[in-house]
Motif scaffolding. Structure first.
Motif, PDB file in Angstrom:
ATOM      1  N   UNK A  73       0.789  70.711  97.264  1.00  9.09           N
ATOM      2  CA  UNK A  73       0.614  69.253  97.220  1.00  9.09           C
ATOM      3  C   UNK A  73      -0.162  68.720  98.422  1.00  9.09           C
ATOM      4  N   UNK A  74      -0.489  69.595  99.362  1.00 12.31           N
ATOM      5  CA  UNK A  74      -1.277  69.193 100.535  1.00 12.31           C
ATOM      6  C   UNK A  74      -2.728  69.123 100.097  1.00 12.31           C
ATOM      7  N   UNK A  75      -3.284  67.948 100.133  1.00 16.60           N
ATOM      8  CA  UNK A  75      -4.662  67.715  99.678  1.00 16.60           C
ATOM      9  C   UNK A  75      -5.447  67.020 100.782  1.00 16.60           C
ATOM     10  N   UNK A  76      -6.735  67.004 100.625  1.00 22.06           N
ATOM     11  CA  UNK A  76      -7.570  66.263 101.550  1.00 22.06           C
ATOM     12  C   UNK A  76      -8.633  67.117 102.201  1.00 22.06           C
ATOM     13  N   UNK A  77      -9.281  66.520 103.185  1.00 20.90           N
ATOM     14  CA  UNK A  77     -10.393  67.165 103.869  1.00 20.90           C
ATOM     15  C   UNK A  77      -9.995  67.467 105.301  1.00 20.90           C
ATOM     16  N   UNK A  78     -10.304  68.670 105.735  1.00 23.00           N
ATOM     17  CA  UNK A  78     -10.089  69.064 107.125  1.00 23.00           C
ATOM     18  C   UNK A  78     -11.344  69.806 107.574  1.00 23.00           C
ATOM     19  N   UNK A  83      -9.446  70.969 101.176  1.00 30.98           N
ATOM     20  CA  UNK A  83      -8.466  72.056 101.202  1.00 30.98           C
ATOM     21  C   UNK A  83      -8.278  72.699  99.838  1.00 30.98           C
ATOM     22  N   UNK A  84      -8.156  71.873  98.814  1.00 29.68           N
ATOM     23  CA  UNK A  84      -7.874  72.424  97.481  1.00 29.68           C
ATOM     24  C   UNK A  84      -9.033  73.238  96.908  1.00 29.68           C
ATOM     25  N   UNK A  85     -10.191  73.211  97.550  1.00 29.03           N
ATOM     26  CA  UNK A  85     -11.336  73.998  97.094  1.00 29.03           C
ATOM     27  C   UNK A  85     -11.503  75.311  97.857  1.00 29.03           C
ATOM     28  N   UNK A  86     -10.669  75.550  98.857  1.00 22.99           N
ATOM     29  CA  UNK A  86     -10.749  76.795  99.623  1.00 22.99           C
ATOM     30  C   UNK A  86     -10.139  77.914  98.783  1.00 22.99           C
ATOM     31  N   UNK A  87     -10.930  78.911  98.488  1.00 19.16           N
ATOM     32  CA  UNK A  87     -10.472  79.999  97.626  1.00 19.16           C
ATOM     33  C   UNK A  87      -9.733  81.089  98.386  1.00 19.16           C
ATOM     34  N   UNK A  92      -6.984  79.045 103.538  1.00 19.52           N
ATOM     35  CA  UNK A  92      -6.336  77.858 102.965  1.00 19.52           C
ATOM     36  C   UNK A  92      -4.997  77.594 103.663  1.00 19.52           C
ATOM     37  N   UNK A  93      -4.223  78.647 103.948  1.00 14.41           N
ATOM     38  CA  UNK A  93      -2.940  78.480 104.633  1.00 14.41           C
ATOM     39  C   UNK A  93      -3.147  77.893 106.034  1.00 14.41           C
ATOM     40  N   UNK A  94      -4.159  78.373 106.724  1.00 10.90           N
ATOM     41  CA  UNK A  94      -4.473  77.845 108.058  1.00 10.90           C
ATOM     42  C   UNK A  94      -4.831  76.366 107.960  1.00 10.90           C
ATOM     43  N   UNK A  95      -5.621  76.014 106.977  1.00  8.93           N
ATOM     44  CA  UNK A  95      -6.029  74.614 106.809  1.00  8.93           C
ATOM     45  C   UNK A  95      -4.864  73.728 106.388  1.00  8.93           C
ATOM     46  N   UNK A  96      -3.924  74.282 105.602  1.00 10.66           N
ATOM     47  CA  UNK A  96      -2.711  73.518 105.282  1.00 10.66           C
ATOM     48  C   UNK A  96      -2.007  73.128 106.583  1.00 10.66           C
ATOM     49  N   UNK A  97      -1.845  74.100 107.473  1.00  4.55           N
ATOM     50  CA  UNK A  97      -1.171  73.826 108.742  1.00  4.55           C
ATOM     51  C   UNK A  97      -1.949  72.805 109.561  1.00  4.55           C
ATOM     52  N   UNK A  98      -3.265  72.968 109.636  1.00 13.27           N
ATOM     53  CA  UNK A  98      -4.094  71.995 110.365  1.00 13.27           C
ATOM     54  C   UNK A  98      -3.895  70.590 109.812  1.00 13.27           C
TER      55      UNK A  98
END
Length: 116
Positions: A73-78, A83-87, A92-98
């Motif tokens: 459910x973590x969405x958005x741009x970092x 994030x949801x487009x990172x394959x 993707x896990x790192x970006x979720x944390x960021x």
């Protein structure tokens, strides 16, 4: 394909930056730790052990006891990337944390950050 250098960077070397970012905005180390525990399933002792052993990001996420199902459910741009487009899973896990740390620093409530 060559792995990005963040994979071999120790989590312990980035962790103080997460805490500093939060504290600069009036948040706490305890909130940062709660976010990390929520995302990864580590206990506080396990998290501290990962930091102490200077585990790299790739192994930090691979060894996570139970990644939280609600992280999808973590969405958005970092960093300019949605994030949801990172394959690639680890990236993707790192970006979720960021993203979660950014939300903390921007003043979101823990209830919203932890998708409750």
């Amino acid at each position: 394909m060559t792995k990005h250098r963040i994979y071999t960077t120790s989590f312990a070397s980035v962790y103080p930056h997460y805490v500093a970012k939060a504290e600069k905005k009036g948040r706490t180390k305890e909130e940062v730790d709660e976010i990390i525990r929520w995302l990864t399933g580590y206990s506080q002792n396990e998290l501290e052990r990962q930091i102490e052993h200077k585990t790299d990001f790739e192994n930090f996420f691979e060894e996570a006891p139970q990644m939280n199902q609600s992280r999808s459910f973590i969405k958005g741009v970092i960093c300019g990337v949605r994030i949801e487009e990172i394959e690639e899973t680890t990236r993707r896990e790192i970006r979720y944390l960021d993203k979660l740390i950014d939300e903390l620093a921007k003043g979101k409530t823990m209830v919203k950050i932890l998708r409750k």
